[in-house]
Design an enzyme around this catalytic site. Sequence first.
Site, short mmCIF file in Angstrom:
data_model
loop_
_atom_site.label_atom_id
_atom_site.label_comp_id
_atom_site.label_asym_id
_atom_site.label_seq_id
_atom_site.Cartn_x
_atom_site.Cartn_y
_atom_site.Cartn_z
CG ASP A 267 -2.16 0.93 0.92
OD1 ASP A 267 -2.11 1.74 -0.02
OD2 ASP A 267 -3.16 0.86 1.67
C1 NOJ Z 1 -3.88 4.06 0.23
C2 NOJ Z 1 -5.09 3.18 0.40
O1 NOJ Z 1 -5.01 2.49 1.63
C3 NOJ Z 1 -5.28 2.18 -0.71
O2 NOJ Z 1 -6.54 1.58 -0.56
C4 NOJ Z 1 -5.14 2.83 -2.05
O3 NOJ Z 1 -5.33 1.86 -3.07
C5 NOJ Z 1 -3.79 3.49 -2.16
N1 NOJ Z 1 -3.65 4.49 -1.11
C6 NOJ Z 1 -3.56 4.15 -3.53
O4 NOJ Z 1 -4.35 5.24 -3.69
#
Ligand code: NOJ
Length: 720
Positions: A267
């Site tokens: 993530d």
């Molecule tokens: C953080 C989030 O937790 C995740 O769900 C997302 O896909 C990513 N950022 C990218 O935007």
Amino acid sequence: MDNQQFLGLIGKMTLEEKIAQLVQLAAPFYEGVSDEGQITGPMEAMGITDSMVTNSGSILGYAGAAGAIAVQEAHLKKNPHGIPLLFMADIVHGFRTIFPVPLAIGCSWDLELAEKSSEIAAREAAVSGIHVTFAPMVDLVRDPRWGRVMESTGEDPYLNSLFARAFVRGTQGDNLKEEVERVAACVKHFAAYGAAEAGRDYNTVDLSERQMREYYLPAYKAALDEGCEMVMTSFNTVDGIPASANEKLMRGLLREEWGFDGVLISDWGAVKELIPHGVAEDEREAAYRAIRAGVDIEMMTACYVHELPELVRSGRVDEALVDEAVLRILQLKDKLGLFENPHRGANPEREAEVIFSREHRDAAYELAVKSTVLLKNEGVLPLRPEAKAALIGPFASSGDILGPWSWDGRKEDAVKLDRALAERLGEGRLTVAEGCGVESGTEEQLQEALAAAGGADVIVLALGEDSDMSGEAGSRSDIRLPQVQLDLIARIAELGKPVAAVLFNGRPLDLHGVYDRVDAVVEAWFPGSEGGAAIADILIGAADPSARLTMSFPHSVGQVPVYYNHYNTGRPQGAPDAQVRYVSQYLDAPNEPLLPFGFGLSYTTFEYGAPALSSDEMTAESPITITVDVTNTGARAGIETVQLYVRDVAGEVVRPVRELKGYAKLELAPGERGTAVFTLSEEQLRYHHSDLSFKSDPGRFEIFVGPNSRDTSNASFKLI
Ligand code: NOJ
């Protein structure tokens, strides 16, 4: 290309070129702006050089066919091996045509529409140049304080798994190379992100492995069984080790046990976050732990590009680990057909044709109708045709009904409730007033609302949370409506007129001051682009509310987490031999939620017959059939979601008091009787024992059938 060719290509790449494939940067880097741009987290100066950008493997957040084509072309000119970029983005519940938030979609219990919503989202994304969506999010959720519950389909592992599969099918189709208007799915957040302690985002998760396997893991597994191409790590710890450094979870469970050989992405910033988590002292250790755990792509931090070269050269990290990650990334590019067709679905003409098309909006409308849950109705709804109505509240004329994670969704495009209702009620039958803002208001606004209400026969309040109050980093410790809205309700209720409240929000709320004060409550969630039209049709009765909650509504935040499939304890409240005090209970609140899992009303009524079993004994070879007659006893047609729950009375380990095992939707005309038929087999009774073996135990099982997880009739059988 086949694997031999990929290995040949990898053999020709320098170590730095290979490592650059493992970094994911945001769009601004490709536009010559390297120090700004924000999607969901801070993007610090990353120490990214031009050559890293030239060789990088993927890009986050680019959208727009013409731009994507230009970026890909420029990239291919510079990239020494002609390796195309992957474009990824969070297309969670729609690209520009926004569907209800996933929690609302869950409440539809409608897998076909869910699949269609993902197909449409994928189409709009693909024609704009996107190849991968960071969806579905399938984290099981029990804590409405956590703002991200709106991204999940709810608290049940079985239903979440069905939705996970539907979303993946809709997103990916059958063949990504041929179907260029589909995109690859990335299931997230692996694992158990939904169990963040105290509902505070990014917080610690600590669960037993059995608990993980029973409740939290099935939906990720279901997505992978459906062929989901990618997995994203979660921010949280799993048994003390952050997911992005968790070898047991990633290499052990995900890759070895489940056989996942697709791309694993961290993530946003999660690799570098191994430092504040306290499992790495610096970027080098963070990179070391993440690559060892099997993270292929590092999203938005640069530990890999900064540190892996030295880690490999010094022999601490085997270059084979890097090669393996590169291979998986190249394979994904190949599956998407990017080597032959680097622009894939990106197509400005199709973009103009399909994005926010009437057809897509109609699908969004249908799902919004099917996702709206009627929580209470004491004779107010549907609105009487001749009544004069006042629509009051901060969401009466608001376009903020798309919800978090609405990618290119535009508030100004959303069908607003005031317009939709005025069109349906006709000239002069609707007055509209804001009453207050979402979190604050003025005396003038209030007086205007009271005046509007004074001239009406019935009042519809449009209330809720704005979209920043849920979603990522949207945790709240108080899940009531903001005080100013509660005050508005109190003042309106004093008028003694019939009042219906429509709620726009991203989480189950504590409904004190709402449920007890108004005559009807409609849970609209964030219903998306066509939200106003769908809600207006429900209010006037042109559509019947048929959705059922997939997450319990607590009485108060003090009960949280409160969910239907809990264990019984040794001192359950209400058992025949229960004492008054020394049982598992609160002194100041009931144990049960205000509104249980599976609950939702319709404009008609249904009567259930007793469940009939084909046999009161089941064996591994002979499943049983359960049938129940349901009659529409009201004056309107309606859809009933008949739910089947099972309880294993005595297991080797304790078993939930109820577990959903199946459901059937019956569409019944007034007076019509239908029959729901369920087949239950031994396989569906298996669970994880203390040694984690997955099997059933012979013995007695109870069956519950009904309109929700609380109001059921029961029967029982024996597994022999
Ligand atoms: C953080 C989030 O937790 C995740 O769900 C997302 O896909 C990513 N950022 C990218 O935007």
